[in-house]
Design an enzyme around this catalytic site. Structure first.
Site, PDB file in Angstrom:
ATOM      1  N   TYR A 139       0.840  -1.201   0.000  1.00 18.74           N
ATOM      2  CA  TYR A 139       0.000   0.000   0.000  1.00 18.74           C
ATOM      3  C   TYR A 139       0.874   1.249   0.000  1.00 18.74           C
ATOM      4  O   TYR A 139       0.607   2.203  -0.743  1.00 18.74           O
ATOM      5  CB  TYR A 139      -0.903  -0.027   1.226  1.00 18.74           C
ATOM      6  CG  TYR A 139      -1.818   1.174   1.345  1.00 18.74           C
ATOM      7  CD1 TYR A 139      -2.964   1.271   0.567  1.00 18.74           C
ATOM      8  CD2 TYR A 139      -1.548   2.202   2.237  1.00 18.74           C
ATOM      9  CE1 TYR A 139      -3.813   2.359   0.662  1.00 18.74           C
ATOM     10  CE2 TYR A 139      -2.388   3.299   2.348  1.00 18.74           C
ATOM     11  CZ  TYR A 139      -3.530   3.375   1.562  1.00 18.74           C
ATOM     12  OH  TYR A 139      -4.364   4.460   1.672  1.00 18.74           O
ATOM     13  N   LYS A 143       0.895   4.222  -2.924  1.00 16.79           N
ATOM     14  CA  LYS A 143       0.560   5.624  -2.692  1.00 16.79           C
ATOM     15  C   LYS A 143       1.736   6.546  -3.042  1.00 16.79           C
ATOM     16  O   LYS A 143       1.523   7.688  -3.462  1.00 16.79           O
ATOM     17  CB  LYS A 143       0.104   5.828  -1.250  1.00 16.79           C
ATOM     18  CG  LYS A 143      -1.250   5.200  -0.981  1.00 16.79           C
ATOM     19  CD  LYS A 143      -2.319   5.737  -1.938  1.00 16.79           C
ATOM     20  CE  LYS A 143      -3.683   5.142  -1.744  1.00 16.79           C
ATOM     21  NZ  LYS A 143      -4.683   5.666  -2.690  1.00 16.79           N
TER      22      LYS A 143
END
Length: 242
Positions: A139, A143
């Site tokens: 993750y 991002k």
């Protein structure tokens, strides 16, 4: 009135942004993964919102959505909200889908990408990244990549506005019920950047938290990293971002 696409708008921040935009009189298109998930936005479609369906883990579905939307009136803005926290869908949903929509959609003047404070823990390298979703993705890396994508779009498309937003750790289905940040504040910066006409909202290349511009990870504005990311995404998808 602006015409705005909000991806991932069946719950959480995407739903809040789409609802606020619709209430303000904008022409909004909401996005749901499936017909079943579309039931969650029926209240907005009943109020006049358009609807597009497609699973962002499927590149062909993303391409179909882009083609379908290009047959309608052009968008003024896209809020790239759809995202997942963990598992094999992380890279396809958080990076590949917004990249393809950015490359393929005709004419949005503004792009707003959902980032996260987690991007500071991301690794500034695409080496070994599994873009296909065969393996669980990071993750934090996703991002960092999408924040750098926002900065790259700002650089390569000077006639458009492109920004990334950290909405905070808010109590959504993804963030969990005990997340400490304000859900109401969590969507307002996206709405402001998509439609605002004050001088700050008309800037590009920013990383924002609650309408305050922040300093992102050092790699975000590194042209070499941006170009490497765009090269990797072009090679992976067969689609160039002009």
């Amino acid at each position: 009135m602006s015409r705005i696409l909000v991806t991932g708008s069946t719950d959480g921040l995407g739903r809040a942004a789409a609802d606020a935009l619709l209430s303000a009189g904008h022409d909004v298109v909401v996005h749901a993964r499936t017909e079943q998930r579309a039931a969650a936005v029926q209240d907005m479609t009943d109020r006049g919102a358009g609807l597009v369906l497609g699973d962002f883990t499927d590149r062909d579905a993303v391409r179909r959505i882009a083609a379908e939307l290009d047959d309608t009136a052009p968008f003024d803005a896209v809020i790239h909200n759809a995202g997942v926290w963990s598992g094999p869908a992380v890279m396809p949903v958080n990076v590949i889908a917004p990249y393809l929509l950015t490359a393929l959609l005709r004419g949005p003047r503004r792009h707003v990408y959902l980032s996260s404070g987690s991007h500071y823990q991301g690794h500034a390298s695409t080496d070994g990244t599994d873009w296909t979703g065969r393996e669980p993705g990071s993750y934090a890396d996703s991002k960092l990549f999408v924040t750098a994508l926002a900065a790259a779009v700002a650089r390569l498309r000077p006639d458009s506005l492109s920004n990334a937003v950290d909405p905070g750790w808010v109590p959504t289905r993804m963030g969990g019920p005990h997340a400490p940040d304000d859900l109401e504040l969590g969507h307002q910066t996206q709405v402001w950047l998509a439609t605002g006409d004050d001088p700050e909202a008309l800037t590009s290349g920013g990383y924002w938290y609650h309408r305050q511009r922040q300093q992102p990870h050092a790699a975000v504005h590194d042209r070499g990293f941006q170009d490497g990311l765009l090269h990797a995404l072009r090679e992976e998808t067969g689609t160039a971002l002009d």
